[in-house]
Scaffold this active site. Sequence first.
Site, PDB file in Angstrom:
ATOM      1  CG  HIS A 237      -8.981  -4.085  -2.846  1.00 26.43           C
ATOM      2  ND1 HIS A 237      -7.814  -4.007  -3.569  1.00 26.43           N
ATOM      3  CD2 HIS A 237      -8.615  -4.009  -1.542  1.00 26.43           C
ATOM      4  CE1 HIS A 237      -6.796  -3.917  -2.738  1.00 26.43           C
ATOM      5  NE2 HIS A 237      -7.255  -3.914  -1.510  1.00 26.43           N
TER       6      HIS A 237
ATOM      7  CG  HIS B 101      -9.227  -5.506   2.594  1.00 23.26           C
ATOM      8  ND1 HIS B 101      -8.364  -6.568   2.532  1.00 23.26           N
ATOM      9  CD2 HIS B 101      -8.632  -4.502   1.902  1.00 23.26           C
ATOM     10  CE1 HIS B 101      -7.283  -6.229   1.851  1.00 23.26           C
ATOM     11  NE2 HIS B 101      -7.407  -4.976   1.465  1.00 23.26           N
TER      12      HIS B 101
ATOM     13  CD  GLU C  96     -27.491  14.690  11.039  1.00 26.66           C
ATOM     14  OE1 GLU C  96     -28.295  15.133  10.202  1.00 26.66           O
ATOM     15  OE2 GLU C  96     -26.888  15.417  11.876  1.00 26.66           O
TER      16      GLU C  96
ATOM     17  CB  CYS D 163      -0.877   0.073   1.247  1.00 26.03           C
ATOM     18  SG  CYS D 163      -2.014  -1.280   1.462  1.00 26.03           S
TER      19      CYS D 163
ATOM     20  CG  HIS E 265      -6.167  -0.224   2.142  1.00 27.06           C
ATOM     21  ND1 HIS E 265      -7.256  -0.069   1.307  1.00 27.06           N
ATOM     22  CD2 HIS E 265      -5.670  -1.460   1.876  1.00 27.06           C
ATOM     23  CE1 HIS E 265      -7.387  -1.169   0.567  1.00 27.06           C
ATOM     24  NE2 HIS E 265      -6.444  -2.021   0.900  1.00 27.06           N
TER      25      HIS E 265
HETATM   26 ZN    ZN Z   1      -6.049  -3.928   0.208  1.00 24.26          ZN
END
Ligand code: ZN
Length: 216
Positions: free
Chosen positions: A167, A96, A117, A76, A94
């Site tokens: 993903h 999942h 809201e 990442c 990040h």
């Molecule tokens: Zn990922």
Amino acid sequence: MTDDPKARIVELCRQFYSMGWVSGTGGGVAIRQAGRVFMAPSGVQKERLRESDLFELDEDGNVTNSPSADRSLSQCAPLFFNAFRLRGAGAVLHNHSIHAVLATLVYETEFRVTHLEMMKGIRGTGYPDELVIPIIENTAHECDLADTMAEAMKSYPDSDAVLVRRHGVYVWGKDWVEAKTQAECYDYLFEAAVRMLQLGIDPTQKPTGTPCKHTG
Ligand code: ZN
């Protein structure tokens, strides 16, 4: 009081694991502070992470401090650096989350909702606005997402998130607090939109009256 980014990453990974966001070693967190970037390694159980497992990089992406040799830098990393470079972010997450994944299955190229809201928890967004998040296509290797993520960020300057089909999602903020709270609001909105569609309610439409279908 300055925050210890390493302790914060360990704490956040535990929290996100309990929310189902980073199970199976997936997902991650990176924090930028005082010209240094701290990042969790790849392939490590996020709920068992220790401060000594974290990588430290400079703002050009060079590793300046590695944990033990059996640890590898997260795939990442180039995606996290997109948010640092293109948006001046202080933290990137990040995950999942199943809600993010399902949202990418019911929308084509953009996630859109209005009149909810929790939109108020997203920077620059109010209840009557329309919240739009780009969706990019997944690739076999996570690092190959970097260019399409950067293009999406340039095309959607108001979005602090990019969804990746089948993903998960990348979310950033000026600091870890904004990144975390925005990620929570986005996740709620992903779940809300999917559930609304299941109920036959269009989350992109302004409400016109009572949504109740039953009478009596
Ligand atoms: Zn990922």
